[in-house]
Structures are given as structure tokens and as C-alpha cells.
Design an enzyme around this catalytic site. Structure first.
Site, PDB file in Angstrom:
ATOM      1  N   GLY A 113       0.831  -1.196   0.000  1.00 40.21           N
ATOM      2  CA  GLY A 113       0.000   0.000   0.000  1.00 40.21           C
ATOM      3  C   GLY A 113       0.867   1.247   0.000  1.00 40.21           C
ATOM      4  CB  CYS A 114       0.336   4.643  -1.348  1.00 39.48           C
ATOM      5  SG  CYS A 114      -1.338   4.993  -0.768  1.00 39.48           S
ATOM      6  CG  HIS A 115      -1.249   6.035   3.479  1.00 36.96           C
ATOM      7  ND1 HIS A 115      -0.967   7.381   3.579  1.00 36.96           N
ATOM      8  CD2 HIS A 115      -2.498   5.946   2.939  1.00 36.96           C
ATOM      9  CE1 HIS A 115      -1.997   8.082   3.110  1.00 36.96           C
ATOM     10  NE2 HIS A 115      -2.927   7.230   2.716  1.00 36.96           N
TER      11      HIS A 115
END
Length: 311
Positions: A113-115
Site C-alpha cells: 500500500g502507498c501509506h
């Protein structure tokens, strides 16, 4: 020539992947027509005839796609949340924990995931090297551009009659149940989930993840953190940089596929900062990086890098 299929190429992640791959002559893109894009039989044929399929789908659709695969040699790279904590999938963050060697031979790869990518890049090496304890209760906040919310959010922010509330940054995930938390905990080996504050702001792309630490929780102090990052990120797509600017923009790496980590603050209060493009190293760039590794190519092949890759 290897065959690559993007299942879900109409979304923001899929479109960026397609754009990055469009100029390559070492792969053959398998593309479904618009009328067949949601046809399960056509998708199944593509998934089984491709060497690598990149899933850019909602979680349930990604799970369904994996079940369609009968070819034992077909590699699946899933960009959804569906398989990131599944032990049958290799976590596709090659810079940490020996993941690079696992990705080389894996048939099932879960794109981070990005975060989570920003958080893990900062925390996982420090826990592995014993600089901070896995029992440490951490907190993090993360700024992202609105493209991270997909087509619906992009249309909302770019609409002519958009709400004036969109002119300012907005917190979300306020119930502390953000979908990236499970992978952040598992991959870093944390005892406790961090207090996490994601914030979407009125700019298109770019991400800035910050983890705060008190100096007395860090073995060796701020210099030990710098030493670990230098050792960990001397090559590849994550780069440790000494940052002297007093203003750190979240869109510093917009349009690029690599990541910068830095350390600021002082011996008493330390800030760990990771900056990258939420559609780059936070999504599409990471998927292509994993694809390149699977194909035995340079990790950065076909990617747009801000920092020169070291040998």
C-alpha cells in the site's frame, strides 16, 4: 518475449502502469477490448496465457482473479489490499527483510500500500537492526495527493463546482481502522498498531509519511538511524538523503518512481520522513519494479527516477 496482462487497466494505477510499459520492446502487452474488459472468460484466458498479470482491481475482484489462475507458471502481482498479509504471497517491498530474493522466484506477489510503503521504509530497518523496539508505540501521519483516492476522488477534486471544504487538507481513517494498518504491523513486526493519521490534500500526486520518535526510545540516537538508512538504502529505488531544507514538500517526487528517506529533528525529538509519488513507488512504480525483478531485469528498468541509481 514475455507477455504481460493488466487486469483493471482503466483505473489510476493500471493507467500509470500501462503508460510506463507502453514504450518497452521487451514485453508484449495483452490488452482486452472495452467490451471484454469485464468478461470473466476473456479475463481468465488472459490471466492463464500471460507470463505476468498485474491486478489493479478492488479486493473482492482481485481474490476472484487469483482463483481463475490455473497455469502454475503464471506470476500474479496484486496491487489491491486483498493479499498483503496472506502468507501465500510474497510482500512486494524488495528493499527490506530479504524480500528481493523471494520476489525473484515467487508466483504470487502482493504490491504494498502507498501509506504502508512510506511507514515500512522508515520503521522496518530500525526494528530489524535493534535501533527501536518492536514493542514501541508509534505514531505516524501521512500526506497524500488526491489521485490516491482513484477516479472518483480525482473527479471530485477537479470538478468545476467542488465543495469549498476540498480547498484544505482533510483527515480520514479517523477510526484507526485504515486498511494499510495490518500490513504495517505485520511487515515491521510491531507488537502494537501505530496511531495513524492519513491526510488527503488538494494537490494531484505525492506522498510524505512521517514517524515521530522520542530520543530515549532510540538505541544509539539519531546517528544510529542515519547509519542504518545509509546501509539499507545505498542502492535501488530508495535513497537516504541528508535534508537541510526547513520546508519539506509532499510533492517533491511527483511523477517519479523512486523514494527518498531522511531524518530530521534532534536527539530529543526525531522525525523520520519518507517522500515519494503515491502513484509511483506507492503503486504503479512498485508493481513494475516487482515485475522487473520477476523477469530478472534491473529493478528500475522503464521507470522514471529522480535519484541516480548507484551500482
Amino acid at each position: 518475449m514475455k507477455k504481460v496482462f493488466i487486469d483493471g487497466s482503466a483505473g489510476t494505477t493500471g493507467l500509470r502502469i500501462k503508460e510506463r510499459l507502453s514504450g518497452r520492446d521487451d514485453i508484449e502487452m495483452i490488452i482486452l477490448s472495452e467490451e471484454l474488459r469485464k468478461d470473466d472468460n476473456a479475463r481468465k484466458e488472459c490471466l492463464n496465457s500471460s507470463d505476468i498479470s498485474i491486478l489493479c482491481l478492488p479486493d473482492d475482484a482481485a481474490k476472484q482473479a487469483v482463483l481463475m489462475v490455473e497455469n502454475p507458471d503464471a506470476v500474479i502481482i496484486d496491487t489491491s489490499t486483498a493479499h498483503r498479509t496472506n502468507d501465500d504471497f510474497t510482500y512486494g517491498f524488495p528493499e527490506i527483510g530479504g524480500n528481493l530474493e523471494k520476489i525473484k522466484t515467487s508466483k504470487r506477489i502482493a504490491n504494498p500500500g502507498c501509506h504502508a510503503s512510506g511507514f515500512i521504509s522508515l520503521v522496518a530497518p530500525l526494528i530489524e537492526k535493534g535501533v527501536i523496539s518492536p514493542d514501541e508505540k508509534l505514531s505516524a501521519f501521512s500526506l497524500t495527493g488526491y489521485s490516491g483516492g482513484g477516479k472518483k476522488m480525482i473527479a471530485e477534486y477537479e470538478g468545476e463546482d467542488r465543495s469549498p471544504l476540498l480547498e484544505a487538507p482533510r483527515m480520514y481513517g479517523v477510526t484507526q481502522k485504515h486498511k494499510h494498518l495490518p500490513e504495517m504491523v505485520k511487515v515491521c513486526g510491531l507488537t502494537y498498531a501505530p496511531v495513524f493519521c492519513p491526510i488527503v490534500a488538494p494537490y494531484y500526486a505525492g506522498m510524505e509519511v512521517t514517524v515521530s520518535l522520542f530520543g530515549d526510545s532510540v538505541k544509539g540516537g539519531i546517528e544510529a538511524i542515519k547509519d542504518v538508512y545509509r546501509e539499507y538504502y545505498g542502492k535501488g529505488l530508495i535513497h537516504y538523503e541528508e535534508e537541510t531544507d526547513s520546508f519539506l514538500s509532499a510533492c517533491e517526487l511527483e511523477g517519479y518512481d523512486d523514494m527518498q528517506v531522511t531524518v530530521t529533528g534532534n536527539e530529543d525529538r526525531i522525525l523520520l520522513v519518507s517522500r515519494f509519488d503515491n502513484l509511483g513507488k506507492g503503486a504503479s512504480g512498485s508493481a513494475i519494479q516487482n515485475m522487473n525483478i520477476s523477469l530478472g531485469l534491473s529493478e528500475s528498468y522503464g521507470l522514471n527516477l529522480k535519484y541516480k541509481e548507484e551500482a
